[in-house]
Write a protein that holds these residues in place. Structure first.
Motif, PDB file in Angstrom:
ATOM      1  N   ASP A  64     -22.316  41.311 -26.078  1.00  0.00           N
ATOM      2  CA  ASP A  64     -22.492  41.791 -24.991  1.00  0.00           C
ATOM      3  C   ASP A  64     -22.871  42.968 -24.999  1.00  0.00           C
ATOM      4  OD1 ASP A  64     -21.398  39.663 -22.942  1.00  0.00           O
ATOM      5  OD2 ASP A  64     -19.358  40.695 -23.591  1.00  0.00           O
ATOM      6  N   PHE A  65     -23.014  43.156 -25.945  1.00  0.00           N
ATOM      7  CA  PHE A  65     -23.588  44.682 -26.665  1.00  0.00           C
ATOM      8  C   PHE A  65     -24.570  44.663 -27.556  1.00  0.00           C
ATOM      9  CE2 PHE A  65     -19.775  45.450 -24.680  1.00  0.00           C
ATOM     10  CZ  PHE A  65     -19.892  46.826 -24.417  1.00  0.00           C
ATOM     11  N   MET A  79     -17.673  40.599 -27.172  1.00  0.00           N
ATOM     12  CA  MET A  79     -17.673  41.328 -26.429  1.00  0.00           C
ATOM     13  C   MET A  79     -19.246  42.411 -26.925  1.00  0.00           C
ATOM     14  SD  MET A  79     -16.039  43.376 -23.889  1.00  0.00           S
ATOM     15  CE  MET A  79     -14.336  43.649 -24.929  1.00  0.00           C
ATOM     16  N   LYS A  91     -28.884  45.324 -22.014  1.00  0.00           N
ATOM     17  CA  LYS A  91     -27.921  45.249 -22.648  1.00  0.00           C
ATOM     18  C   LYS A  91     -26.895  46.889 -22.854  1.00  0.00           C
ATOM     19  CE  LYS A  91     -27.128  41.380 -24.498  1.00  0.00           C
ATOM     20  NZ  LYS A  91     -26.699  40.819 -25.787  1.00  0.00           N
ATOM     21  N   PRO A  92     -26.410  47.165 -22.952  1.00  0.00           N
ATOM     22  CA  PRO A  92     -25.311  48.533 -23.464  1.00  0.00           C
ATOM     23  C   PRO A  92     -25.338  48.751 -25.371  1.00  0.00           C
ATOM     24  CG  PRO A  92     -23.376  47.862 -22.193  1.00  0.00           C
ATOM     25  CD  PRO A  92     -24.579  46.987 -22.426  1.00  0.00           C
ATOM     26  N   LEU A 148     -22.430  49.084 -16.440  1.00  0.00           N
ATOM     27  CA  LEU A 148     -23.999  48.863 -15.953  1.00  0.00           C
ATOM     28  C   LEU A 148     -24.544  48.140 -14.748  1.00  0.00           C
ATOM     29  CD1 LEU A 148     -26.805  48.618 -17.726  1.00  0.00           C
ATOM     30  CD2 LEU A 148     -25.479  46.271 -18.743  1.00  0.00           C
ATOM     31  N   HIS A 149     -23.638  47.082 -14.152  1.00  0.00           N
ATOM     32  CA  HIS A 149     -24.064  46.210 -13.538  1.00  0.00           C
ATOM     33  C   HIS A 149     -23.944  46.606 -12.206  1.00  0.00           C
ATOM     34  CE1 HIS A 149     -24.454  43.054 -16.202  1.00  0.00           C
ATOM     35  NE2 HIS A 149     -23.868  43.569 -16.937  1.00  0.00           N
ATOM     36  N   LYS A 191     -19.652  47.328 -19.624  1.00  0.00           N
ATOM     37  CA  LYS A 191     -20.627  46.331 -19.107  1.00  0.00           C
ATOM     38  C   LYS A 191     -20.322  46.517 -17.565  1.00  0.00           C
ATOM     39  CE  LYS A 191     -18.330  42.488 -20.371  1.00  0.00           C
ATOM     40  NZ  LYS A 191     -17.970  41.400 -20.426  1.00  0.00           N
ATOM     41  N   ASP A 214     -26.291  53.754 -21.700  1.00  0.00           N
ATOM     42  CA  ASP A 214     -26.667  52.451 -21.067  1.00  0.00           C
ATOM     43  C   ASP A 214     -28.130  52.393 -21.290  1.00  0.00           C
ATOM     44  OD1 ASP A 214     -27.829  54.525 -19.062  1.00  0.00           O
ATOM     45  OD2 ASP A 214     -25.520  54.579 -17.800  1.00  0.00           O
ATOM     46  N   LYS A 221     -15.310  47.048 -21.826  1.00  0.00           N
ATOM     47  CA  LYS A 221     -15.501  46.370 -20.632  1.00  0.00           C
ATOM     48  C   LYS A 221     -15.681  47.041 -19.266  1.00  0.00           C
ATOM     49  CE  LYS A 221     -12.121  42.652 -21.270  1.00  0.00           C
ATOM     50  NZ  LYS A 221     -10.952  42.223 -21.297  1.00  0.00           N
TER      51      LYS A 221
END
Length: 163
Positions: A91-92, A87, A57-58, A159-160, A156, A120, A153
């Motif tokens: 997500d972080f 979030m 995760k970032p 990152l992907h 994220k 990242d 966002k």
């Protein structure tokens, strides 16, 4: 008799020391520092880097000062925005610091507060994810929560798409 008095005194001193120790623990400030009590916060930049390597995760690093009115206003807006809190929680890896980390990459355009940067899992500070202010690229104001959400966002998605 003196032996019993000394023993009682020793026991009361030990009990008092234990009570002070417990009192000190409850008075320590939580890692959230008011930025979101339901979010898991890491203690240090080094711990954050370790966690992003594990979780992929970032890392979101919030530089602020407790006595700065701009930091306080940003904190209030960040906490009030439920989508940002969600979030951040899910997500972080989250870190908020009141002292500089020592990594010059976390101050690409200077040492000011408040300042938010993303790192990242490849341990790259994402200097390309900026706020709306041209004089201080990584600062956000309470009116910028929508932009901060878009940048979260973006962190994220990058990152992907890049890993």
């Amino acid at each position: 008799m003196l032996r019993w008095v000394l023993l009682a005194l020793f026991i009361s001193l030990c009990a008092n020391a234990e009570a002070q120790k417990k009192k000190g623990k409850t008075q320590t400030a939580p890692l959230s520092r008011g930025w979101g009590k339901n979010i898991k916060w890491v203690k240090s930049y080094e711990e954050g880097l370790s966690e992003i390597a594990k979780s992929q995760k970032p890392l979101m690093v919030i530089h602020h000062l407790d006595n700065c009115p701009h930091s306080k206003a940003l904190k209030e807006a960040f906490v009030a925005d439920k989508s940002l809190q969600k979030m951040a929680k899910e997500d972080f890896i989250m870190l908020n610091v009141v002292e500089e980390t020592g990594d010059k990459n976390l101050a690409p355009d200077g040492y000011y507060v408040p300042r938010i940067l993303f790192v990242d899992p490849a341990l790259t500070v994402r200097a390309d994810i900026v706020g709306q202010h041209s004089d201080r690229l990584y600062t956000y104001s309470p009116d910028d929560m929508e932009h901060l959400g878009a940048n979260m966002k973006k962190a994220k998605l990058l990152l992907h798409s890049e890993l």
